[in-house]
Scaffold this motif. Structure first.
Motif, PDB file in Angstrom:
ATOM      1  N   PHE A 104      20.524 -32.786 -10.971  1.00  0.00           N
ATOM      2  CA  PHE A 104      19.596 -32.973  -9.859  1.00  0.00           C
ATOM      3  C   PHE A 104      18.722 -31.739  -9.653  1.00  0.00           C
ATOM      4  N   PHE A 105      19.360 -30.565  -9.565  1.00  0.00           N
ATOM      5  CA  PHE A 105      18.569 -29.352  -9.331  1.00  0.00           C
ATOM      6  C   PHE A 105      17.647 -29.055 -10.515  1.00  0.00           C
ATOM      7  N   THR A 106      18.147 -29.311 -11.721  1.00  0.00           N
ATOM      8  CA  THR A 106      17.286 -29.113 -12.892  1.00  0.00           C
ATOM      9  C   THR A 106      16.073 -30.028 -12.815  1.00  0.00           C
ATOM     10  N   ALA A 107      16.316 -31.281 -12.419  1.00  0.00           N
ATOM     11  CA  ALA A 107      15.217 -32.247 -12.355  1.00  0.00           C
ATOM     12  C   ALA A 107      14.172 -31.823 -11.333  1.00  0.00           C
ATOM     13  N   VAL A 108      14.640 -31.361 -10.143  1.00  0.00           N
ATOM     14  CA  VAL A 108      13.679 -30.927  -9.120  1.00  0.00           C
ATOM     15  C   VAL A 108      12.867 -29.747  -9.647  1.00  0.00           C
ATOM     16  N   TYR A 109      13.569 -28.818 -10.276  1.00  0.00           N
ATOM     17  CA  TYR A 109      12.857 -27.645 -10.795  1.00  0.00           C
ATOM     18  C   TYR A 109      11.811 -28.052 -11.832  1.00  0.00           C
ATOM     19  N   LEU A 110      12.227 -28.900 -12.765  1.00  0.00           N
ATOM     20  CA  LEU A 110      11.313 -29.270 -13.845  1.00  0.00           C
ATOM     21  C   LEU A 110      10.163 -30.115 -13.338  1.00  0.00           C
ATOM     22  N   SER A 111      10.450 -30.999 -12.379  1.00  0.00           N
ATOM     23  CA  SER A 111       9.400 -31.895 -11.902  1.00  0.00           C
ATOM     24  C   SER A 111       8.405 -31.185 -10.996  1.00  0.00           C
ATOM     25  N   LYS A 112       8.912 -30.261 -10.137  1.00  0.00           N
ATOM     26  CA  LYS A 112       8.045 -29.715  -9.088  1.00  0.00           C
ATOM     27  C   LYS A 112       7.575 -28.282  -9.345  1.00  0.00           C
ATOM     28  N   ILE A 113       8.394 -27.472  -9.973  1.00  0.00           N
ATOM     29  CA  ILE A 113       8.044 -26.051 -10.057  1.00  0.00           C
ATOM     30  C   ILE A 113       7.619 -25.642 -11.460  1.00  0.00           C
ATOM     31  N   ALA A 114       8.429 -26.036 -12.470  1.00  0.00           N
ATOM     32  CA  ALA A 114       8.128 -25.605 -13.837  1.00  0.00           C
ATOM     33  C   ALA A 114       6.768 -26.126 -14.265  1.00  0.00           C
ATOM     34  N   ILE A 181      13.591 -37.059 -12.919  1.00  0.00           N
ATOM     35  CA  ILE A 181      12.251 -36.490 -13.081  1.00  0.00           C
ATOM     36  C   ILE A 181      11.199 -37.586 -12.925  1.00  0.00           C
ATOM     37  N   THR A 182      11.450 -38.741 -13.568  1.00  0.00           N
ATOM     38  CA  THR A 182      10.499 -39.843 -13.445  1.00  0.00           C
ATOM     39  C   THR A 182      10.320 -40.225 -11.981  1.00  0.00           C
ATOM     40  N   ALA A 183      11.428 -40.313 -11.246  1.00  0.00           N
ATOM     41  CA  ALA A 183      11.341 -40.704  -9.840  1.00  0.00           C
ATOM     42  C   ALA A 183      10.604 -39.645  -9.020  1.00  0.00           C
ATOM     43  N   LEU A 184      10.912 -38.366  -9.285  1.00  0.00           N
ATOM     44  CA  LEU A 184      10.289 -37.291  -8.503  1.00  0.00           C
ATOM     45  C   LEU A 184       8.795 -37.172  -8.820  1.00  0.00           C
ATOM     46  N   ASP A 185       8.444 -37.421 -10.090  1.00  0.00           N
ATOM     47  CA  ASP A 185       7.028 -37.363 -10.461  1.00  0.00           C
ATOM     48  C   ASP A 185       6.223 -38.454  -9.773  1.00  0.00           C
ATOM     49  N   ALA A 186       6.910 -39.565  -9.436  1.00  0.00           N
ATOM     50  CA  ALA A 186       6.191 -40.706  -8.875  1.00  0.00           C
ATOM     51  C   ALA A 186       5.955 -40.570  -7.376  1.00  0.00           C
ATOM     52  N   VAL A 187       6.513 -39.530  -6.735  1.00  0.00           N
ATOM     53  CA  VAL A 187       6.291 -39.358  -5.290  1.00  0.00           C
ATOM     54  C   VAL A 187       4.806 -39.041  -5.049  1.00  0.00           C
ATOM     55  N   PRO A 188       4.146 -39.784  -4.142  1.00  0.00           N
ATOM     56  CA  PRO A 188       2.715 -39.562  -3.908  1.00  0.00           C
ATOM     57  C   PRO A 188       2.422 -38.134  -3.467  1.00  0.00           C
ATOM     58  N   LYS A 189       1.380 -37.551  -4.042  1.00  0.00           N
ATOM     59  CA  LYS A 189       0.992 -36.178  -3.706  1.00  0.00           C
ATOM     60  C   LYS A 189       0.728 -36.004  -2.209  1.00  0.00           C
ATOM     61  N   GLU A 190       0.219 -37.069  -1.571  1.00  0.00           N
ATOM     62  CA  GLU A 190      -0.151 -36.972  -0.149  1.00  0.00           C
ATOM     63  C   GLU A 190       1.040 -36.593   0.722  1.00  0.00           C
ATOM     64  N   TYR A 191       2.215 -37.145   0.414  1.00  0.00           N
ATOM     65  CA  TYR A 191       3.416 -36.828   1.199  1.00  0.00           C
ATOM     66  C   TYR A 191       3.626 -35.324   1.199  1.00  0.00           C
TER      67      TYR A 191
ATOM     68  N   MET B  44      18.452 -24.125  -8.171  1.00  0.00           N
ATOM     69  CA  MET B  44      17.567 -24.745  -9.159  1.00  0.00           C
ATOM     70  C   MET B  44      17.503 -23.925 -10.433  1.00  0.00           C
ATOM     71  N   LEU B  45      17.290 -22.619 -10.247  1.00  0.00           N
ATOM     72  CA  LEU B  45      17.169 -21.761 -11.430  1.00  0.00           C
ATOM     73  C   LEU B  45      18.463 -21.737 -12.221  1.00  0.00           C
ATOM     74  N   ALA B  46      19.596 -21.657 -11.495  1.00  0.00           N
ATOM     75  CA  ALA B  46      20.882 -21.593 -12.186  1.00  0.00           C
ATOM     76  C   ALA B  46      21.119 -22.883 -12.972  1.00  0.00           C
ATOM     77  N   SER B  47      20.820 -24.029 -12.349  1.00  0.00           N
ATOM     78  CA  SER B  47      21.055 -25.305 -13.031  1.00  0.00           C
ATOM     79  C   SER B  47      20.191 -25.422 -14.273  1.00  0.00           C
ATOM     80  N   THR B  48      18.905 -25.087 -14.112  1.00  0.00           N
ATOM     81  CA  THR B  48      18.015 -25.204 -15.263  1.00  0.00           C
ATOM     82  C   THR B  48      18.450 -24.261 -16.373  1.00  0.00           C
ATOM     83  N   PHE B  49      18.833 -23.058 -15.966  1.00  0.00           N
ATOM     84  CA  PHE B  49      19.272 -22.075 -16.951  1.00  0.00           C
ATOM     85  C   PHE B  49      20.506 -22.580 -17.692  1.00  0.00           C
ATOM     86  N   LEU B  50      21.440 -23.142 -16.912  1.00  0.00           N
ATOM     87  CA  LEU B  50      22.675 -23.648 -17.493  1.00  0.00           C
ATOM     88  C   LEU B  50      22.380 -24.758 -18.502  1.00  0.00           C
TER      89      LEU B  50
END
Lengths: 304, 309
Positions: A104-114, A181-191, B44-50
């Motif tokens: 979950f945390f990886t997905a949020v990071y990849l979808s929103k921040i990375a 990631i697919t689900a998080l990417d689909a969240v409308p930008k406006e929100y 988030m960083l730890a999970s992605t890193f892992l």
């Protein structure tokens, strides 16, 4: 002159009829090809039910499902599959508890921040994780995880439920990450923009706005992970020790899948029929998961 | 006058106190928000890193342990009891045979089903049933495919334990994959192409043959790559359908004989014979193939995307 025209018309009509027949035949062929999937599902269901019911009937429904002992090759064989059911449930639950937060945390990071290269590389890595054959996971688990557990926790044998849980957690990571990631990417930008405009920081926005908006998709990811974990056989077989004990973290255990796989090769008679019944129980679990998955997918489709 | 001054002072003091409490509360909230933010960031960083670390570890561990055991001789010989050496030529051949046979059968079926769904089907109930069935198929674990394949193909259809029975089982497993990728690429064929062809007087079949089929090549290729990956990694479904023999055969003889694919051979060598060197050598081959297949899938996807835009 008139005769020629009628002859032409008749000929044309016959030609048209011919094409129409050919078209219909082709339509029929495609229909049959399309229905092969339905036929396959029916075939699998019917075969499992036909093969699985006799043993359950002979052993007795409650004795089979809630019996605590499995001794299929004893002089007086006992067939109780409660240890397998519980092991599968605990093992899957453990894998979810361990794997879902990381995914979950990886997905949020990849979808929103990375961004850019980082996201691309990580997504490729996750796909790779999904593509690694389960026997390779099993092999690495056998030689790294099992001795590791033995050393760290000072138990006589590292081949245990814990080893299986860790392997399963790793194996379900890719499905959880990808679907989330697919689900998080689909969240409308406006929100997200509205939340940012109200003074929330980006991270608050991701977790308090984007994640709740994508919750059906993330739930679907978790259910998909449950399905993967409960159905995995080979990797689990290689690291779990394969003894029909009641589940306990540091003991050798046997899952529903491995119960089928480990005895199938040399079984016969009632023992083999009982194995089919185990497969039927597993199939029942999978169907339950499929229905749940469909429910979340539909919800996600409506929300998007 | 005095009283008034006092009162004002009192009000000022009250005001001051109120502001102080408020500020304290605010800092509390800000601190809370900051810790929340920091902890989420760390998680988030730890999970992605892992996750990244896991991938790197798995690949490098398998390659480091496996590649030293690879040799030309290992790749081109069969296991021999006389010299007590293990070669994996039969397993490589079996894998190739099973991939070819599966694709040969599943391609027409999957592409046909996809064409039916996007071009022909008008009955919503049938479409729903087919799509639901495809979803169900992709959720069924491979061990169940193995069991049903054994009951249906090996016993009922009389194929015995053979590569062909294994391939047939894999056909059912991979049907949804080919169907989905083809369907997706069919959706990108512009409706106007079809209308144009119909307008010129072409019949349905002609339109499908000349306009629709060329348009789904990318989907078919992507589907093939994904299926090859899945077939290479499959073991539970093949254990009881294709067996685990190590004989070198030609394609046609091979299909009717039992044989182990690379994954099944890995399992047998590692779990039943304790030959971990051999197992790691096979694992390293599988790992390299997995990397290659993933690269191919991404590149094909990129290539066709570019072509379409």
């Amino acid at each position: 002159m008139a005769n020629k025209a009628t002859a032409f018309l008749i000929g044309w009509r016959i030609e048209m009829k011919k094409t129409k027949i050919i078209e219909n035949i082709i339509h029929g062929i495609f229909l049959i090809l399309g229905l092969i999937t339905v036929a396959s599902v029916l075939l699998i269901t019917i075969y499992l039910v036909i093969a699985g019911i006799p043993a359950i009937r002979e052993i007795g429904f409650f004795k089979f499902l809630f019996g605590k002992n499995w001794a299929s090759t004893a002089a007086e064989p006992v067939f109780g599959i409660l240890p397998f059911i519980l092991t599968s449930v605990y093992g899957t639950a453990g894998a979810i508890v361990l794997g879902v937060p990381i995914g979950f945390f990886t997905a949020v990071y990849l979808s929103k921040i990375a961004t850019g290269k980082m996201r691309e590389t990580m997504e490729a890595a996750v796909s790779l994780l999904a593509g690694i054959p389960s026997v390779v996971y099993g092999l690495v688990g056998m030689l790294v995880l099992v001795p590791g557990i033995r050393k760290i926790f000072h138990v006589p044998d590292g081949a245990s439920l814990l080893a299986a849980i860790i392997i399963l957690a790793i194996m379900i990571l890719p499905s959880i990450i990808k679907v989330s990631i697919t689900a998080l990417d689909a969240v409308p930008k406006e929100y997200e923009e509205a939340s940012l405009a109200l003074g929330a920081t980006p991270i608050e926005t991701y977790f308090r706005v984007s994640v709740p908006a994508a919750k059906s998709g993330i739930a679907a990811a978790v259910v998909l992970g449950v399905g993967r974990a409960i159905g995995e056989a080979m990797a689990v077989m290689m690291v779990s020790g394969n003894v029909p004990n009641m589940p306990s973290l540091f003991q050798s255990v046997r899952f529903l899948t491995t119960a089928v796989a480990s005895e199938m090769a040399y079984s016969s008679g009632l023992q083999q029929q009982a194995l089919f019944s185990i497969a039927l129980v597993l199939f029942f679990f999978i169907m339950l998961i499929n229905v749940t998955l469909n429910f979340f997918m539909k919800k996600e489709g409506k929300e998007a | 006058m005095d009283i008034l001054l006092k009162k004002e002072q009192q009000i000022n003091e009250d005001d001051f106190m109120e502001k102080r409490v408020k500020r304290q509360l605010e800092t509390k909230v800000i601190r809370k928000r900051k810790t929340y933010e920091a902890s989420m960031k760390v998680l988030m960083l730890a999970s992605t890193f892992l996750t990244g670390l896991l991938v790197v570890f798995l690949i490098s561990y398998v390659l480091i342990k496996g590649i030293p055991n690879l040799s030309i001789e290992f790749l081109i010989t069969k296991p021999s009891y006389i010299t007590e050496k293990i070669g994996i030529l039969p397993d490589i051949l079996n894998t190739v045979y099973i991939v070819l046979a599966t694709l040969f059968i599943v391609l027409p079926l999957g592409v046909g089903a996809a064409i039916y769904l996007t071009e022909y089907a008008s009955n919503k109930k049938i479409v729903g049933a087919i799509e639901y069935a495809a979803e169900t198929l992709s959720g069924i674990p491979s061990i169940i495919y193995g069991l049903v394949g054994m009951l249906f193909f090996c016993q009922f259809m009389g194929m015995k334990t053979s590569l062909l029975a294994g391939a047939m089982t894999l056909v059912i497993m991979n049907l949804p994959t080919i169907m989905r990728t083809t369907q997706e690429s069919l959706k990108t064929v512009p409706q106007s192409y079809r209308e144009g062809a119909f307008g010129l007087g072409a019949g349905k079949w002609r339109v499908v043959r000349t306009v629709v089929l060329p348009g789904c090549v990318d989907g078919v290729i992507t589907g093939c790559i994904l299926s090859v990956g899945r077939i290479l990694g499959e073991s539970a479904a093949l254990l009881f359908t294709a067996g685990f023999a190590h004989a070198v055969n030609g394609l046609l003889d091979g299909l009717s004989a039992p044989g182990a694919t690379l994954t099944v051979a890995l399992y047998v060598y590692a779990k039943e014979q304790g030959e971990f060197g051999v197992a790691f050598a096979i694992a390293s081959i599988l790992m390299m193939l997995t990397v290659l297949i993933n690269l191919a899938a991404t590149m094909v996807g990129k290539y066709f995307n570019k072509k379409k835009n």
